[in-house]
Design an enzyme around this catalytic site. Structure first.
Site, PDB file in Angstrom:
ATOM      1  N   SER A 600       0.805  -1.289  -0.074  1.00  0.00           N
ATOM      2  CA  SER A 600       0.028   0.195   0.033  1.00  0.00           C
ATOM      3  C   SER A 600       0.699   1.198   0.113  1.00  0.00           C
ATOM      4  O   SER A 600       1.967   1.260   0.646  1.00  0.00           O
ATOM      5  CB  SER A 600      -0.807   0.036   1.276  1.00  0.00           C
ATOM      6  N   TYR A 613      -2.509  -0.620  10.267  1.00  0.00           N
ATOM      7  CA  TYR A 613      -2.673  -1.032   8.928  1.00  0.00           C
ATOM      8  C   TYR A 613      -1.262  -0.612   8.224  1.00  0.00           C
ATOM      9  O   TYR A 613      -0.570  -1.529   7.559  1.00  0.00           O
ATOM     10  CB  TYR A 613      -3.933  -0.700   8.356  1.00  0.00           C
TER      11      TYR A 613
END
Length: 732
Positions: A600, A613
């Site tokens: 990501s 995350y």
């Protein structure tokens, strides 16, 4: 087919002709109908084999006069799937005139050039500019003086055709209603011979082609089809009367391992075996270990019969001149013994194939093809067939299954005989067959590649499965939820018009894509998924992990300890477990491979509210670099770092989308559809990038596909951003 090895192995076939279905069809549609019926059963006809034809009166487009036209299955067609465009059309009278040209060339003593030159004349006989190239069997259909002709490869008939006393057996089975023609290569000479035999034996209904198959005819189309069925059943009935059951093939020599045990052994040995047979061209496998196949492989006579090879031309074009029989005792020998037997057997097979090629070639022969076997027989385990893709390996298995039935029947009533080696070579390396190979479209970039997509139930993973299949890949779609993985597999196959091809109760019968459940945080679950992939395809080349977890914060925006644990378990440790387990397959295969992990943009861009995350994705970035070092040099490991992809993502259910819209103070109507709300959120995310464009699934799949393909064959240990241009994520 009944799986009993003791009785009624040679089954009768039922007529599937439906007068209501056939009524009102035009002549070509009726030919397609008849062809599809005959092609629907591999016991009657091999995939891609056999021919059907109809002689029809058509209006000549130039003269306007009626002309007799032969409609015949075109070159490379398949009776089961044939449609109208798969049939060639030729002026019947022009085809008959070619006999004069053939005889004039034959008289010069140049039989092979005369035979081959006839195929060059077929385009001059084409009716109505039909672009479909006619089959090499066209003369067989043209020269038989009946309107309708069926040429098939039924297992029980070929058993008689390959027996050393075939003509005598034929008389016992058929009396005077069928005649015999010794083996001839398909083509013009065989067509002339059939014409001669019919003229000399008026009233016969069919001819057995020695070592080859059955051809029969009628002036009524239904009668022609029903004659095919009747003649097949007479052979089946005769062979069943002589069926030897458990004593077939000389009786048992070895005992099969129980199914669960043999599948464990196969899962262990297949990657090694795949690597060994893929030294020139990479292959994808099909395992077949049903009772009947194992009875043959375990039998006393299996080594002798395997060495003889197949007889029917269509058989050995798929299965090569013979299979590799591996000398291994499943009750006494070890896995190391099996690997040694495979290595020695393959070396001997390649030497035998080179000798076969060099002994029978001539100055015009094409170069020697891949000398590795496409069929491997291992006692106690089963048959492994190989092909350039899953479909081809399944057809190869189908063909050798038919060969086993042929040998079983022939050995029950006589002695099985294979095609002479020179004849076999002349078929395998026939210039016309070589031309057919050259006409085939080039293979797709991912052909021969097996790819596992983890997280395939939705979003990037589901889109990636579709992209990889379209690029020729063979794909295992894995997801935490097995039902969504299977749904992806089915959706993708339907999308590209391949029909449902996922595995049923037996994973070895899978299609070009399978759906499997897999929890990457559970090593045993990963092991089971890899076991199933190996049984389905023989090994694994590439892994793309698109699965990820965004831990849901509580009402205060905090992520509890369990959320942290789950985030790292999925986004970091799960990727490691997958790589660690697949590493054994890669090592055994010793083939090039790759792994792509989806991380990501958040891995390098800190954001409020997503600490768990973001840090897990940062760890995943470094895991990529560590794995690249650990798995070098044969395996490349890279990553793709998208900015937020809202489109189709299971990580963005409706409640999270609404929460995000509120978080960023964006106007929206709660009555709007989820997709509309997602688009609003995606547009907001895009506004924060340099390109001002939403990040799409296609952009992500393109990046992953590129890393798997040869486009980045010298790139490893890197993460490619696909984020629309986030300056905060620039390399620094």
């Amino acid at each position: 087919m009944e799986t009993s090895t003791t009785q009624k192995y040679f089954r009768r076939v039922e007529s599937k002709w439906d007068d209501r279905e056939a009524k009102g069809k035009d002549p070509l549609a009726s030919l397609v109908y008849r062809s599809n019926l005959l092609g629907s059963d591999s016991y009657i006809n091999n995939t891609g084999g056999g021919n059907t034809s109809s002689k029809v009166m058509e209006e000549d487009p130039i003269s306007g006069q009626e002309a007799e036209v032969l409609w015949v299955k075109g070159s490379g067609g398949d009776l089961r799937t044939a449609t109208k465009p798969n049939f060639a059309s030729l002026y019947q009278q022009k085809l008959l005139k070619l006999q004069d040209i053939y005889h004039s060339m034959e008289n010069t003593g140049l039989k092979t050039p005369a035979e081959d030159s006839m195929t060059e004349m077929y385009p001059h006989c084409t009716f109505n500019l039909n672009p479909r190239a006619p089959s090499i069997d066209t003369p067989l259909h043209s020269f038989i003086p009946y309107k309708y002709v069926d040429h098939t490869h039924p297992v029980p008939v070929i058993a008689i055709a390959t027996a050393d006393n075939g003509p005598e057996l034929m008389r016992e089975v058929y009396g005077d209603e069928v005649e015999w023609v010794d083996w001839m290569r398909p083509g013009f000479e065989l067509g002339l011979k059939l014409q001669e035999v019919i003229e000399e034996n008026p009233g016969i209904r069919g001819i057995i082609l020695g070592g080859h198959g059955l051809i029969n005819w009628a002036d009524d189309e239904k009668e022609c089809y029903e004659t095919s069925i009747e003649l097949i059943n007479k052979a089946a009935d005769y062979l069943n009367e002589h069926e030897r059951g458990e004593d077939s093939f000389g009786g048992s020599r070895y005992k099969s391992l129980e199914k669960e045990e043999r599948r464990e052994v196969l899962a262990d040995i297949l990657p090694f075996l795949r690597g060994q047979v893929s030294q020139e061209n990479q292959f994808i496998g099909t395992v077949q270990d049903d009772e009947v196949t194992l009875q043959f492989i375990n039998a006393e006579d299996a080594p002798r019969l395997a060495e003889l090879g197949t007889s029917c031309p269509d058989h050995f074009l798929r299965t090569k001149i013979k299979p590799l029989y591996v000398e291994w005792n499943p009750q006494e020998d070890s896995m190391e013994d099996l690997k040694g037997a495979i290595t020695a057997g393959l070396q001997q097979y390649r030497e035998d194939y080179a000798k076969y090629y060099n002994s029978h070639r001539d100055e015009d022969s094409p170069d020697m093809r891949d000398p590795n076997p496409t069929v491997i027989l291992i006692p106690g385990l089963g048959m492994i067939a190989w092909g350039k893709n899953k479909s081809e390996s399944r057809v190869t298995a189908e063909f050798y299954t038919a060969a086993i039935g042929v040998m079983r029947g022939a050995e029950s009533v006589a002695n099985y005989t294979a095609l002479p080696k020179q004849e076999a070579y002349d078929i395998e390396y026939w210039a016309l067959e070589e031309a057919k190979l050259q006409r085939m479209p080039p293979e797709s970039e991912l052909s021969r590649q097996v790819i596992a997509v983890i997280g395939a139930g939705s979003g990037i993973g589901k889109a990636l499965v579709s992209r990889l299949i379209k690029e020729g890949g063979t794909v295992a779609a894995l997801d935490l939820h097995e039902d969504t993985a299977k749904a992806t597999a089915e959706d993708v196959l339907e999308e590209i018009g391949m029909g449902i091809g996922v595995a049923g109760s037996d994973i070895s019968g899978s299609g070009d894509v399978i759906g499997l459940g897999c929890d990457i945080t559970d090593r045993q679950s990963v092991q089971q998924a890899l076991h199933d992939i190996t049984i389905a395809y023989g090994g694994l080349d590439n892994v793309a992990v698109t699965a990820g977890l965004y831990p849901t914060p509580d009402q205060n925006g905090d992520v509890k300890d369990a959320g942290w644990d789950n985030s790292f378990a999925v986004n970091v440790k799960g990727n490691y477990i997958v790589a660690d387990e697949v590493a054994d397959i890669w090592e055994a295969q010793n083939l090039d491979g790759s792994m792509v992990i989806t991380t990501s943009a958040n891995a390098v861009v800190p954001k409020a509210g997503s600490m768990a995350y973001d840090t897990s994705k940062s760890a995943a970035n470094h895991l990529i670099r560590e794995l690249a070092i650990a798995l070098a040099p044969r395996v490349r490991v890279n990553g793709v770092a998208p900015a937020t992809v809202v489109e189709g993502s299971s990580m963005f259910p409706r409640d999270r989308v609404i929460a995000s819209l509120k978080k960023y103070g964006l106007d929206f109507d709660e009555e709007e559809s989820t997709e509309t709300l997602r688009e609003t959120l995606a547009d907001f995310y895009a506004s924060r990038t340099l390109t001002r464009q939403p990040i799409t699934l296609d952009q992500q799949t393109e990046a992953i596909y590129s890393l798997i393909s040869s486009r980045y064959e010298n790139t490893t240990g890197h993460i490619i951003p696909v984020d629309g241009g986030l300056k905060e994520a620039f390399l620094r």
